[in-house]
Design an enzyme around this catalytic site. Structure first.
Site, PDB file in Angstrom:
ATOM      1  N   GLN A 203      -1.982  -1.020  -2.473  1.00  0.00           N
ATOM      2  CA  GLN A 203      -2.605   0.291  -2.252  1.00  0.00           C
ATOM      3  C   GLN A 203      -1.546   1.396  -2.145  1.00  0.00           C
ATOM      4  OE1 GLN A 203      -3.553  -2.548  -0.719  1.00  0.00           O
ATOM      5  NE2 GLN A 203      -5.614  -2.413   0.153  1.00  0.00           N
ATOM      6  N   ASP A 244      -8.253   0.687  10.391  1.00  0.00           N
ATOM      7  CA  ASP A 244      -9.621   0.319  10.024  1.00  0.00           C
ATOM      8  C   ASP A 244     -10.493   0.115  11.235  1.00  0.00           C
ATOM      9  OD1 ASP A 244      -7.686  -0.596   7.805  1.00  0.00           O
ATOM     10  OD2 ASP A 244      -9.645  -0.450   6.860  1.00  0.00           O
ATOM     11  N   ASN A 254      -4.993  -2.640  11.126  1.00  0.00           N
ATOM     12  CA  ASN A 254      -4.675  -1.923   9.902  1.00  0.00           C
ATOM     13  C   ASN A 254      -4.188  -2.917   8.867  1.00  0.00           C
ATOM     14  OD1 ASN A 254      -4.594   0.720   8.615  1.00  0.00           O
ATOM     15  ND2 ASN A 254      -2.372   0.454   8.535  1.00  0.00           N
ATOM     16  N   LYS A 255      -3.917  -2.413   7.664  1.00  0.00           N
ATOM     17  CA  LYS A 255      -3.519  -3.294   6.567  1.00  0.00           C
ATOM     18  C   LYS A 255      -2.387  -4.239   6.981  1.00  0.00           C
ATOM     19  CE  LYS A 255      -5.136  -3.498   3.536  1.00  0.00           C
ATOM     20  NZ  LYS A 255      -6.246  -4.451   3.352  1.00  0.00           N
TER      21      LYS A 255
END
Ligand SMILES: CSC[C@H]1O[C@H](OP(=O)(O)O)[C@H](O)[C@@H]1O
EC number: 5.3.1.23
Length: 365
Positions: A203, A244, A254-255
């Site tokens: 991403q 998130d 989070n990622k």
């Protein structure tokens, strides 16, 4: 934000007042593809396949998925069927549940003949509110970048590291982590962004780099494992990431890989900020490590990569030996103790229950 001078939101309703339009993010950065969502299934698949991703945008897409579901069945059973289909698309981003709960409570007890119109209006309101919230996050995060700039030599850029994409392509516009960056750019503060590529879905390399290029923000794409080295050598002035799901006690999902950056930041005295809208706070949870569900995705996202060949063809190639299994955890949890501060639409606060309660007293207790 802008692509080739044209302003885009990440999701909108077509002129027919029915079809939901999205930028298909699985095609970025090499193709700009607008996709049409015309059914509940289309919306659910768009979330599952990450044509749209990022907590606020997942929530907005689910809200419009509810609209499309009502077109198929406007009854209470139709609402519940749409809710059940959409809620199971991705488990970590809390905006998904927040948006579906908001849509369901808005629509139940309404007359059938008004439900579709009300649903589209509520989904549009969710989007408009997100734009304002992210702009406010930018305004509140700006002083953090301005303070870092004051510690630099005149003209030297503030070096900011970010992970994954918490930009306008993760929201409706502005982004969360990128909003303060775009506001600093507007204020003429020199910035440079270290963009973590963010394996396995890239991403950062594919989406954040695309965004920053089109917004003309200086940036450098780096492998995920480089950030700690840069911090050790004083090349990162601050980190800012999205989330998130953040618990009321300040634990941040989070990622995958965010936790490792937070550890490196702590070890090197680099401020580590998390930018988030209050729609991403899970007030029912405190211990993120124990309670936040972590999405596990397919092996192929790790074993294969998609890109453009030298002669312009888009191809997917395998990068592992045939037969080697792969693990694909999509998120990790950064404990509040590693977070310098949370940047919300209401201001900056410590990553703690007291900090969030101070900004959102109506949610405290
Ligand atoms: C502003 S939410 C952005 C958040 O969502 C991303 O995950 P994914 O691309 O899998 O939806 C990543 O965790 C970002 O920080």
């Amino acid at each position: 934000m802008r692509i080739d001078g044209k302003h885009y939101r990440t999701i909108w309703v077509a002129e027919d007042g029915w079809t939901v339009m999205i930028l298909d993010q699985t095609r970025l950065p090499h193709e700009i593809e607008i996709a049409e969502l015309r059914s509940l299934g289309d919306a659910a698949e768009a979330i599952e396949e990450m044509k749209v991703r990022g907590a606020p945008l997942i929530g907005a897409t689910a809200a419009y998925g509810m609209c499309l579901g009502l077109r198929e069945d406007v009854t209470d059973e139709g609402i519940e069927r749409a809710y059940a289909r959409l809620i199971r698309t991705r488990p970590t981003a809390i905006n998904l549940r927040w948006a579906l709960d908001r849509m369901r409570s808005r629509l139940l007890n309404q007359p059938y003949e008004r439900r579709i119109e009300l649903a589209y209006a509520e989904a549009a309101a969710i989007c408009d509110e997100d734009v304002a919230i992210c702009k406010a996050i930018g305004d509140h995060g700006l002083p953090l970048i301005r303070a870092a700039a004051a510690r630099k030599k005149p003209g030297e850029p503030v070096n900011i590291l970010t992970h994954c994409n918490a930009g306008w392509l993760a929201t409706i516009d502005w982004g969360t982590a990128t909003a303060p960056i775009y506001r600093a750019q507007e204020e003429g503060i020199p910035v440079h962004v270290w963009v973590d590529e963010t394996r396995p879905r890239n991403q950062g390399a594919a989406i954040t780099a695309f965004e920053l290029l089109h917004q003309e923000v200086p940036h450098t794409v780096i492998a995920d494992n480089v950030g700690g080295h840069l911090m050790q050598h004083g090349m990162v002035d601050l980190c800012i990431v999205g989330t998130d799901r953040t618990t009321r006690c300040g634990d941040v999902a989070n990622k995958i890989g965010t936790y490792l950056k937070a550890l490196a930041a702590k070890d090197n005295g680099v401020p580590f900020y998390v930018a988030l809208p209050s729609t991403t706070i899970d007030w029912t949870m405190c211990d993120g490590l124990a309670e936040i569900p972590i999405e596990e995705r397919g092996e192929a996202e790790v074993t294969h990569m998609r890109g453009r060949t030298a002669d312009g063809r888009i191809e997917t190639i395998c990068i592992t030996p045939k037969g080697s299994p792969a693990g694909n955890w999509g998120f990790d949890v950064t404990p509040a103790r590693l977070v310098t501060a949370l940047v919300t639409e209401r201001g900056v606060c410590p990553a703690s229950e007291a900090g969030l309660a101070g900004l959102f007293p109506e949610r405290a207790g």
